[in-house]
Design an enzyme around this catalytic site. Structure first.
Site, PDB file in Angstrom:
ATOM      1  N   CYS A 148       3.255  -5.028  17.019  1.00 49.56           N
ATOM      2  CA  CYS A 148       2.630  -4.490  17.942  1.00 49.56           C
ATOM      3  C   CYS A 148       1.107  -4.189  17.882  1.00 49.56           C
ATOM      4  O   CYS A 148       0.227  -4.730  16.485  1.00 49.56           O
ATOM      5  CB  CYS A 148       2.841  -2.494  17.001  1.00 49.56           C
ATOM      6  SG  CYS A 148       4.621  -2.278  16.887  1.00 49.56           S
ATOM      7  N   CYS A 186       4.601  -6.898   8.603  1.00 55.81           N
ATOM      8  CA  CYS A 186       5.967  -6.714   9.623  1.00 55.81           C
ATOM      9  C   CYS A 186       6.073  -7.735  11.204  1.00 55.81           C
ATOM     10  O   CYS A 186       5.264  -8.312  11.116  1.00 55.81           O
ATOM     11  CB  CYS A 186       5.343  -5.131  10.288  1.00 55.81           C
ATOM     12  SG  CYS A 186       6.670  -4.621  11.478  1.00 55.81           S
ATOM     13  N   CYS A 209      -2.256   3.130   7.892  1.00 57.76           N
ATOM     14  CA  CYS A 209      -1.712   2.422   6.608  1.00 57.76           C
ATOM     15  C   CYS A 209      -1.663   0.890   7.072  1.00 57.76           C
ATOM     16  O   CYS A 209      -2.133   0.222   8.107  1.00 57.76           O
ATOM     17  CB  CYS A 209      -0.177   3.244   6.664  1.00 57.76           C
ATOM     18  SG  CYS A 209      -0.042   4.562   6.329  1.00 57.76           S
ATOM     19  N   CYS A 249      -1.530  -2.912  15.682  1.00 59.26           N
ATOM     20  CA  CYS A 249      -1.584  -2.188  14.057  1.00 59.26           C
ATOM     21  C   CYS A 249      -1.469  -3.751  13.205  1.00 59.26           C
ATOM     22  O   CYS A 249      -1.962  -4.891  13.419  1.00 59.26           O
ATOM     23  CB  CYS A 249       0.501  -2.055  13.735  1.00 59.26           C
ATOM     24  SG  CYS A 249       0.811  -2.082  11.803  1.00 59.26           S
ATOM     25  N   CYS A 257       4.032   8.459   1.468  1.00 60.24           N
ATOM     26  CA  CYS A 257       3.770   7.510   2.158  1.00 60.24           C
ATOM     27  C   CYS A 257       4.639   5.785   1.905  1.00 60.24           C
ATOM     28  O   CYS A 257       3.467   5.736   1.390  1.00 60.24           O
ATOM     29  CB  CYS A 257       2.282   7.061   3.443  1.00 60.24           C
ATOM     30  SG  CYS A 257       2.816   5.736   5.003  1.00 60.24           S
ATOM     31  N   GLU A 300       1.174  -1.235  -0.354  1.00 63.62           N
ATOM     32  CA  GLU A 300       0.028  -0.229   0.141  1.00 63.62           C
ATOM     33  C   GLU A 300       0.713   1.113  -0.135  1.00 63.62           C
ATOM     34  O   GLU A 300       2.112   1.500   0.782  1.00 63.62           O
ATOM     35  CB  GLU A 300      -0.616   0.147   1.466  1.00 63.62           C
ATOM     36  CG  GLU A 300      -1.649   0.934   1.511  1.00 63.62           C
ATOM     37  CD  GLU A 300      -2.161   0.704   2.731  1.00 63.62           C
ATOM     38  OE1 GLU A 300      -3.102   0.012   2.863  1.00 63.62           O
ATOM     39  OE2 GLU A 300      -2.583   1.617   3.515  1.00 63.62           O
TER      40      GLU A 300
HETATM   41  N1  SAH Z   1       7.169   0.872  10.890  1.00 61.49           N
HETATM   42  C1  SAH Z   1       7.442   1.895  11.800  1.00 61.49           C
HETATM   43  C2  SAH Z   1       6.738   2.443  10.911  1.00 61.49           C
HETATM   44  C3  SAH Z   1       5.632   2.263  10.546  1.00 61.49           C
HETATM   45  S1  SAH Z   1       4.056   2.309  11.123  1.00 61.49           S
HETATM   46  C4  SAH Z   1       7.307   2.742  13.639  1.00 61.49           C
HETATM   47  O1  SAH Z   1       6.431   1.746  13.943  1.00 61.49           O
HETATM   48  O2  SAH Z   1       7.038   3.423  13.624  1.00 61.49           O
HETATM   49  C5  SAH Z   1       3.744   4.400  11.393  1.00 61.49           C
HETATM   50  C6  SAH Z   1       3.394   4.973  12.365  1.00 61.49           C
HETATM   51  O3  SAH Z   1       1.827   4.232  12.549  1.00 61.49           O
HETATM   52  C7  SAH Z   1       3.604   3.932  13.458  1.00 61.49           C
HETATM   53  O4  SAH Z   1       4.062   5.629  14.349  1.00 61.49           O
HETATM   54  C8  SAH Z   1       2.486   3.685  14.009  1.00 61.49           C
HETATM   55  O5  SAH Z   1       2.559   3.077  15.244  1.00 61.49           O
HETATM   56  C9  SAH Z   1       1.086   3.891  13.392  1.00 61.49           C
HETATM   57  N2  SAH Z   1       0.177   3.628  13.880  1.00 61.49           N
HETATM   58  C10 SAH Z   1       0.131   1.581  13.428  1.00 61.49           C
HETATM   59  N3  SAH Z   1      -0.793   1.424  13.695  1.00 61.49           N
HETATM   60  C11 SAH Z   1      -2.417   2.490  14.044  1.00 61.49           C
HETATM   61  C12 SAH Z   1      -3.314   2.508  14.650  1.00 61.49           C
HETATM   62  N4  SAH Z   1      -3.874   1.468  14.036  1.00 61.49           N
HETATM   63  N5  SAH Z   1      -4.019   3.423  14.372  1.00 61.49           N
HETATM   64  C13 SAH Z   1      -2.856   4.917  14.517  1.00 61.49           C
HETATM   65  N6  SAH Z   1      -1.468   5.036  13.997  1.00 61.49           N
HETATM   66  C14 SAH Z   1      -1.097   3.336  13.849  1.00 61.49           C
HETATM   67 FE1  SF4 Z   2       5.134  -3.167  12.451  1.00 62.29          FE
HETATM   68 FE2  SF4 Z   2       3.141  -1.541  12.424  1.00 62.29          FE
HETATM   69 FE3  SF4 Z   2       4.549  -1.526  14.735  1.00 62.29          FE
HETATM   70 FE4  SF4 Z   2       5.440  -0.201  12.745  1.00 62.29          FE
HETATM   71  S1  SF4 Z   2       3.447   0.327  14.243  1.00 62.29           S
HETATM   72  S2  SF4 Z   2       6.752  -1.355  13.768  1.00 62.29           S
HETATM   73  S3  SF4 Z   2       4.604  -1.257  10.880  1.00 62.29           S
HETATM   74  S4  SF4 Z   2       3.696  -4.065  13.407  1.00 62.29           S
END
Ligand code: SAH
Ligand code: SF4
Length: 365
Positions: free
Chosen positions: A116, A112, A341, A119, A105, A92
């Protein structure tokens, strides 16, 4: 075997490759001009190159390796592209409109592994890293789309915040930056590029030591180890103390500002005492750190987390302000399409799986 994307090479790498194959290094500039200024999508559209050189490039590289699968346009002008890679995987890319310009973006991995819990990307574990060519091509596809609309619009900013952990794909991420910042190419200045990491400590140090020069954002998301470990399992490997030390190293080495991202999850990390604890954690770094509060986007209807109320977000913001912490709230883009995202991709995969299961059931009946 599919051919690699030529977008993955810097002009110097391309010149070296041409020299190895018996061609003048200077031809790399012509190819570069064709790719990034004229933005051609086939080597046959580079008549300034000698035919042998064109044929050689055609034999070894592709220009287009991504295929548009779906595109969604939001009322606020945000556009989400879902691309199919040559191996069939979906990724995406999102175009966002701001007062200061157009940002893209980009995705850096298929899935990944950091996992987390809030996410959508982390729900689908990593199947592979993207190559630098595949990352550059996402930007090029968006630029070509804009070219097609003939409004003279140009991608001016990049956020490396799509699916994947960029520091878990460090080499390709670095090459991607070297390609897009080249003044003779896309010329997106490093100050217009932001890389976000979940906090891979050794890589933050490596990044600080590198010549990449882009902005850095850290997904902090919690004021203490208890909460951070609960929502981000990476905190077991790299807890807050070594993370803050790596941040201090980066600040000292680069003398640049840093963004600390903080996703607000209802009743988990959004209470006044959490804001107070966060203010203390940022403490002495307040002159070089900006806290970016991110309203949580529910991943799906079964999400274990909920979004904080407007009042809670405001109270959190005010507590940080009162403590003289520089703070902003992330504006959301494209909430009427598929918000966070990774969501468009995970939805598509879910619906493909559901369709596959239905087809299997039908075949078995
Ligand atoms: N892996 C990297 C970059 C991709 S995620 C990282 O974690 O920083 C980019 C941002 O989107 C991160 O700050 C992440 O915590 C946030 N993010 C992920 N899931 C989300 C959600 N459901 N709602 C809002 N932000 C989210
Ligand atoms: Fe991976 Fe999502 Fe955590 Fe970023 S926020 S490190 S994309 S699992």
């Amino acid at each position: 075997m599919s051919k690699p994307s030529i977008y993955g090479l810097t002009v110097d790498q391309l010149a070296a490759w041409l020299a190895e194959h018996g061609h003048k290094k200077s031809r790399a500039q012509l190819v570069w001009e064709g790719l990034y200024r004229k933005r051609v999508t086939a080597f046959s559209e580079m008549p300034e190159l000698k035919p042998e050189c064109r044929t050689l490039l055609e034999e070894h590289f592709a220009i287009q390796t991504l295929e548009e699968h779906t595109r969604q346009e939001s009322a606020d002008g945000t556009i989400k592209f879902l691309f199919r890679l040559q191996d069939g995987n979906l990724i995406e890319t999102v175009l966002m409109r701001h007062k200061f310009g157009l940002s893209v973006c980009v995705t850096t991995q298929v899935g990944c592994n950091i996992g987390c819990s809030f996410c959508a990307s982390g729900l689908l574990s990593k199947s592979r890293d993207l190559t630098s060519g595949e990352i550059v091509e996402q930007v090029m596809k968006v630029q070509l789309f804009l070219d097609g609309r003939q409004n003279n619009e140009r991608v001016s900013h990049i956020v490396v915040m799509g699916i994947g952990e960029p520091f878990d794909n460090f080499e390709h991420m670095s090459n991607f930056i070297r390609v897009i910042r080249d003044p003779k190419g896309l010329a997106i200045g490093p100050r217009h590029i932001t890389v976000s990491t979940s906090g891979l400590v050794p890589k933050i140090r490596e990044f600080a030591d590198s010549d990449l020069g882009t902005n850095l954002a850290i997904s902090l998301h919690a004021p203490n180890n208890d909460i951070r470990t609960r929502i981000m399992k990476i905190n077991r490997a790299y807890p807050i103390e070594p993370l803050m030390e790596a941040i201090d190293y980066y600040l000292e080495k680069t003398n640049r500002r840093i963004t600390l991202e903080y996703i607000l999850l209802k009743d988990v990390n959004d209470q006044p005492e959490h804001a107070q604890e966060l203010a203390e954690l940022v403490g002495s770094r307040r002159n070089l750190a900006n806290v970016n509060l991110i309203p949580y986007n529910p991943v799906d209807e079964h999400s274990q987390y909920q979004r904080s109320s407007k009042e809670t977000i405001t109270a959190f913001y005010d507590t940080l302000k009162k403590n003289n912490i520089s703070v902003s709230v992330r504006l959301e883009h494209g909430t009427d399409i598929d918000a966070a995202c990774g969501q468009l991709r995970s939805k598509q995969i879910q619906s493909d799986r559901a369709r596959g299961a239905k087809a299997n059931r039908a075949a078995n009946e």
